[in-house]
Scaffold this active site. Structure first.
Site, PDB file in Angstrom:
ATOM      1  CG  ASN A  57      -1.526   1.186   1.311  1.00  9.41           C
ATOM      2  OD1 ASN A  57      -1.865   2.024   0.455  1.00  9.41           O
ATOM      3  ND2 ASN A  57      -2.570   0.807   2.184  1.00  9.41           N
TER       4      ASN A  57
ATOM      5  CE  LYS B 195      -0.403   3.418   4.444  1.00  7.40           C
ATOM      6  NZ  LYS B 195      -0.062   3.346   6.118  1.00  7.40           N
TER       7      LYS B 195
ATOM      8  CG  HIS C  10      -5.754   1.801   5.191  1.00  2.00           C
ATOM      9  ND1 HIS C  10      -5.063   2.817   6.179  1.00  2.00           N
ATOM     10  CD2 HIS C  10      -4.583   0.860   4.776  1.00  2.00           C
ATOM     11  CE1 HIS C  10      -3.646   2.306   6.489  1.00  2.00           C
ATOM     12  NE2 HIS C  10      -3.742   1.569   6.074  1.00  2.00           N
TER      13      HIS C  10
ATOM     14  CD  GLU D  16      -3.596   5.509   7.008  1.00  2.00           C
ATOM     15  OE1 GLU D  16      -2.740   5.433   5.024  1.00  2.00           O
ATOM     16  OE2 GLU D  16      -1.717   4.776   7.329  1.00  2.00           O
TER      17      GLU D  16
ATOM     18  CD  GLU E 110      -3.093  -2.661   7.538  1.00  2.97           C
ATOM     19  OE1 GLU E 110      -2.367  -2.680   6.721  1.00  2.97           O
ATOM     20  OE2 GLU E 110      -3.712  -1.039   6.874  1.00  2.97           O
TER      21      GLU E 110
ATOM     22  N   GLY F  86       2.862   2.267  11.011  1.00  2.45           N
ATOM     23  CA  GLY F  86       3.652   3.009  11.018  1.00  2.45           C
ATOM     24  C   GLY F  86       4.229   3.599  11.809  1.00  2.45           C
TER      25      GLY F  86
ATOM     26  CB  SER G  53       5.495  -1.763  11.497  1.00  2.00           C
ATOM     27  OG  SER G  53       5.197  -0.697  12.064  1.00  2.00           O
TER      28      SER G  53
END
Ligand code: 13P
Length: 251
Positions: free
Chosen positions: A9, A11, A96, A98, A168, A174, A214
């Site tokens: 991904n 991003k 996701h 985010e 996730e 991250g 990660s």
């Protein structure tokens, strides 16, 4: 036996030239290697068309990072499933964290997107996962159960066969803080159980459940050797061809 699926991904990283360079480097690293997993890259919208030409003829498959649930209309700034298909996408990441947290996407919105993607022949990579606060309150399984139930409402057994789930944990995205293989395995097994009670054990056994958060070459192999971890959805480490290749090799 489920085949592992490693997806990158990207991003909001890489302009057109950087995207082309990254795919070319990855293709070079993959050349003449026998790879035992599926490989997907999900560049930003602006690079999809060129990325599609570059991955053509290689083992790399193409995905997008989001889409709208309507077919077309006055939705400034959005793209539709058929637009993604038209530039060669086979997959689309939906739900996701985010999108859920920064762009306020609800379980209901994500459910509409999943339905539309499947209706249009795109394979959703359906992301779920708890925040740090939710883990500390020990409600991880409740959160994941709600996300699965609402996200997959009205999805048929036939459609389920086209879908990938990505677990996730938000606190691992991250942050450099990976879930331990045992923590991840526990939630993956729980998710497979949920799918089994909703769709039966055959569909649950065939479902690919990726881990994301990660993932790096040096932690990939232990994570991916867990019974219910069938691949990885990679953020940071997919932006460097050699690191992404390291994860692919470990799969
Ligand atoms: P990182 O690998 O950078 O933690 O990102 C994970 C992710 O969000 C993939 O969708």
């Amino acid at each position: 036996m489920r085949r592992k699926v490693i997806a990158g991904n990207w991003k909001m990283h890489n302009d057109l030239k950087q995207s082309e360079d990254l795919i070319k480097s990855l293709k070079e690293l993959l050349k003449d290697k026998s790879v035992n997993c599926d490989v997907i890259v999900c560049p930003p919208f602006t690079s999809l068309s060129e990325a599609s030409k570059l991955v053509n003829g290689s083992i790399i498959k193409l995905g997008a990072q989001n889409m709208h649930f309507e077919d077309k209309g006055a939705f400034t700034g959005e793209v539709s499933a058929s637009m993604l298909k038209s530039v060669g996408c086979e997959y689309v990441i939906l739900g996701h964290s985010e999108r859920r947290t920064i762009f306020d996407e609800s379980d209901e919105t994500i459910n509409k997107k999943i339905k539309k993607a499947l209706e249009q022949g795109l394979k959703p990579i359906f992301c779920i996962g708890e925040t740090l606060e939710e883990r500390e309150k020990e409600i991880t399984k409740d959160v994941v159960m709600r996300q699965v139930e609402k996200g997959l409402e009205g999805i048929s057994s036939e459609q389920m066969k086209k879908l990938i789930v990505a677990y996730e944990p938000v606190w691992a995205i991250g942050t450099g803080k990976t879930a331990t293989p045992q923590q991840a395995q526990e939630v993956h097994e729980f998710i497979r159980g949920l799918i089994s009670s909703k769709y039966g054990s055959d569909i649950a056994e065939d479902l690919v459940i990726q881990y994301g958060g990660s993932v790096k070459p040096d932690n990939a192999s232990e994570l991916l050797s867990q019974k219910d971890i069938d691949g990885a959805l990679v953020g940071g480490a997919c932006l460097k061809a050699d690191l992404f290749m390291g994860i692919i090799t470990n799969a």
